[in-house]
Design an enzyme around this catalytic site. Structure first.
Site, mmCIF file in Angstrom:
data_model
loop_
_atom_site.group_PDB
_atom_site.id
_atom_site.type_symbol
_atom_site.label_atom_id
_atom_site.label_comp_id
_atom_site.label_asym_id
_atom_site.label_seq_id
_atom_site.Cartn_x
_atom_site.Cartn_y
_atom_site.Cartn_z
ATOM 1 N N GLU A 191 -0.461 -21.250 12.433
ATOM 2 C CA GLU A 191 0.378 -22.246 11.764
ATOM 3 C C GLU A 191 0.996 -21.654 10.510
ATOM 4 O O GLU A 191 0.314 -21.480 9.500
ATOM 5 C CB GLU A 191 -0.442 -23.495 11.399
ATOM 6 C CG GLU A 191 -1.029 -24.216 12.589
ATOM 7 C CD GLU A 191 0.022 -24.830 13.488
ATOM 8 O OE1 GLU A 191 1.077 -25.283 12.982
ATOM 9 O OE2 GLU A 191 -0.209 -24.856 14.710
ATOM 10 N N GLU A 222 -4.008 -29.930 6.400
ATOM 11 C CA GLU A 222 -3.258 -29.071 7.322
ATOM 12 C C GLU A 222 -4.174 -28.565 8.437
ATOM 13 O O GLU A 222 -3.771 -28.506 9.608
ATOM 14 C CB GLU A 222 -2.629 -27.901 6.566
ATOM 15 C CG GLU A 222 -1.752 -27.016 7.417
ATOM 16 C CD GLU A 222 -0.516 -27.713 7.948
ATOM 17 O OE1 GLU A 222 -0.235 -27.574 9.160
ATOM 18 O OE2 GLU A 222 0.171 -28.394 7.173
ATOM 19 N N GLU A 256 -3.475 -31.366 16.845
ATOM 20 C CA GLU A 256 -2.515 -30.744 17.757
ATOM 21 C C GLU A 256 -3.213 -30.008 18.890
ATOM 22 O O GLU A 256 -2.799 -30.091 20.047
ATOM 23 C CB GLU A 256 -1.602 -29.786 16.998
ATOM 24 C CG GLU A 256 -0.645 -30.479 16.055
ATOM 25 C CD GLU A 256 0.148 -29.517 15.200
ATOM 26 O OE1 GLU A 256 -0.106 -28.292 15.253
ATOM 27 O OE2 GLU A 256 1.041 -29.985 14.477
#
Length: 119
Positions: free
Chosen positions: A26, A67, A74
């Protein structure tokens, strides 16, 4: 006692592995780390109280945690299936919103502290 120490050690290893996974997959985590470094330096350069400095630094670290949670959401959604589903999109969007809302909260903290310095 030794078992407890080993459990703490193992949890630290798993946590580090999770952080490294998010770091490698990410790009947004790297951006937040850079932002934390910049704002961390600013927090120590400005004439802030220990409480103000602590709140601002803590806020930046919380963004990193959120985060990581967003990435976890996800991954689980993607693991369940790759077909387009409304619930999957909503889950991912909610995770993203959590990061944004947290960042806005930290931004509000910075604005309040900076306005307080200017007064």
């Amino acid at each position: 006692m030794w078992q407890q120490i080993m459990r703490v050690r193992q949890r630290a290893i798993w946590s580090w592995e999770g952080f490294v996974h998010v770091w490698r997959t990410e790009g947004s985590l790297a951006q937040w780390v850079v932002a934390n470094v910049v704002f961390g330096i600013l927090a120590f350069v400005l004439p802030l109280s220990a409480g103000e400095r602590g709140m601002l630094l803590m806020g930046g670290i919380i963004i990193l945690g959120v985060e990581c949670m967003n990435t976890a959401i996800e991954r689980v959604v993607d693991d369940i299936g790759t077909e387009r589903r409304d619930a999957a999109k909503q889950a991912k969007d909610c995770g993203s919103a959590a990061v944004a809302v947290t960042a806005i909260g930290v931004g509000v903290g910075w604005v309040c502290v900076l306005v307080g310095l200017a007064v």
